[in-house]
Enzyme design. Sequence first.
Site, short mmCIF file in Angstrom:
data_model
loop_
_atom_site.label_atom_id
_atom_site.label_comp_id
_atom_site.label_asym_id
_atom_site.label_seq_id
_atom_site.Cartn_x
_atom_site.Cartn_y
_atom_site.Cartn_z
N ASP A 295 42.01 7.87 -64.64
CA ASP A 295 41.11 7.97 -64.26
C ASP A 295 40.54 6.27 -64.09
OD1 ASP A 295 38.54 9.11 -63.67
OD2 ASP A 295 37.52 9.47 -65.45
N THR A 297 36.74 5.83 -64.50
CA THR A 297 35.66 5.31 -64.83
C THR A 297 36.03 5.42 -66.41
OG1 THR A 297 34.14 5.89 -62.58
CG2 THR A 297 33.37 5.91 -65.31
N ASP A 529 38.51 10.61 -70.42
CA ASP A 529 37.46 10.49 -71.60
C ASP A 529 36.16 11.84 -71.03
OD1 ASP A 529 36.21 9.47 -69.22
OD2 ASP A 529 35.13 7.72 -69.79
#
Length: 797
Positions: A295, A297, A529
């Site tokens: 990912d 971010t 996350d």
Amino acid sequence: MIAGLTDAEVAQRVAAGKSNAVPERATRSVAAIVRANVFTRINAILGVLLAIVLVTGSVINGLFGLLIVANSVIGMVQEIRAKQTLDKLAIVGQAKPLVRRQSGTRTLLPGEVVLDDIIELGPGDQVVVDGEIVEGENLEVDESLLTGEADPITKEPTDGVMSGSFVVTGIGAYRATKVGPEAYAAKLAEEARKFSLVKSELRNGINRILQFVTYLLVPAGLLTIYTQFFTTHAGWRQSVLRTVGALVPMVPEGLVLLTSVAFAVGVIRLGQRQCLVQELPAIEGLARVDVVCADKTGTLTESGMRVAEVIEVGAAQSEAVADALAALAAQDARPNASMRAIAATYDRPPGWTPTATAPFKSATKWSGVSFRDRGDWVIGAPDVLLDPASAEAQRAEGIGARGLRVLLLGRSESGVDDPAAPGRVTPVALVVLEQKVRPDARETLDYFAAQDVSVKVISGDNAVSVGAVAGKLGLRGDAMDARRLPTEPAELADALDDHTTFGRVRPDQKRAIVRALQSHGHTVAMTGDGVNDVLALKDADIGVAMGAGSPASRAVAQIVLLDNRFATLPYVVGEGRRVIGNIERVATLFLTKTVYSVLLALLVGIECLLAKPLHADPLLYPFQPIHVTIAAWFTIGIPSFILSLAPNNERAYPGFVRRVLTSALPSGLVVGVATFASYLVAYHGRHATFREQDQASTAALITLLVSALWVLAVAARPYQWWRVALVVFSGLAYVVIFSIPLAQQKFLLDPSNLLLTSSALGIGALGAAAIEATWWIRARMLGVQPRLWREPVTAAK
């Protein structure tokens, strides 16, 4: 708002045993670890053989008994250290529910929750005990980890929630109705989080090898016992010692130990880097990974953001824009990184009274609030809320091309709680957010590139913005908008092969991407996350969550990076490669020893059976226990321990058992035949003097050591300076042992017959040449490039 329990009520429930005090990790107790390492099958076999040897009065021949102590102590120390590391890190990494009590609302450990506690919920929060919803606002819960159903379920007051589920969107609170062992997920969690190696491909391979060894041991052992006791007529003491000398090297006493130690040391090393390994086979699995889905971010960029610029659109006034942004941020009970940045920039304005809210969802890419007398406001992705061809969307695209995140603030034509919301959106402002690229991200991606591991960046952000960030980090290729990805699995897999960066990826698409890559034979690691990463983390071969991420993402991941550093991942890969590559070397050494020991026992036994009809002297087994003990010191014992813990960055491939057997079987056969031939040349018959028998045993031992040392030299390839030094040191150690008179006396060695010693060295050299030849032939048969020296590799700093 429903009040929580008083401190007195909490104390009363704790005293009554109505708390959630269930161990979060089912690690073995210290006592269980001690029992598991002392009372092993191998220790039992060696213990019986030691007792038999001691009955003969030959204490020096019982020196192999030290293996029992070494196996037990080393195994216990390393596993206890690994247990302590795991337990400490688990406390840091576990979900901490927000519990509302009359003394205040605060985060607690799951074990501190009691019956009837009121627990607040927000996006990404994990439900830690079973309960009943008492408050809810747009609350949706994902129960896929329990039921397999991926669609979020809307929860209203009085609805039940099960432990193990997690919140997708909305806020609320629930009352704990079942805690401790009664909670739905308590037993599942206990089983899933054990300190265990049972699902490891490497461990399964070791077990298959041990089964193979067992099949060899039984006939060879029975034949040796019969021939040494009933055909040689050498006296019971000599028969016992020779029999034990044949049986001891057949047992691969250190193989299972070193496998466990290698894993345990890996856990400790990674724990020192704040990496929690929730399932030990994950260390091994990540070493086999050839695609990492990351990912953007929180992985490639830092999770925090700041408002870099607000661009008004049309006749919008800056003061009105600031108030609207502040009001939207103030109404978000569980803001994401974007809303936290906006809230930190603008103060909450007075007079903005909400009448309806729509929380942010990864699938829709927008959130909104309807205010009394202020209208309906939305904020989200410009290319989702507007026509991508509009001037404002094009302008946002241009800003995103610089690697910035852009949100659109707009007015909706309908209430945000309307099923058709947001409808037509009137743009008011573009909010430009800046994220810092992690300083170590470039180096980490370079490491993976050098290791032939592909990196796919998949993000919910605008594809152009994601592509710009990927470009800064050196990832080549055009970014692709995931809304244009095909849905058919085969076509999706082909598209993934042609692109590396994807934007506007929905949570269900992340899962589909992982599955499509797996369908092309890739071993996939997924990092993330957020709650939108949970399904993909769950389906990936290895799920890696950031410690600062949502509790739900940490719950499903096998590895949690508690320091939130993507740069830790190469160290995990390195540990996995170290474990697999080094245990393969060690297994080759141990299995080679077993093969040549069994072969030697069979050859001696067959000769004994044939000797009587031919009126020839039956052979005594060439070695006493002390001989095989010192033979193992520097051909297997010390080198295997060093090799099992040494750095190793070579990529792991399937076929562990096949590679070990194709290496150990021919090497073991060569060593066994060479040793037997050398013994036949030196043997003087059963009526030989003790000195002549010692000379024959010494000659056989010299041949065995020369050829076995070459097995070590081959297993140590590709060479580095320290591996060459290890082989040279092992050889010199035996030169010293054979040169010292005291060692010759204690270890029953007699190399004084120069003719026999020379012939033994010559036969050993022939055996070494044969082993070298089999190494080259094996490499050609397996289709691999033989390498004598290790090439320099790029490593993460």
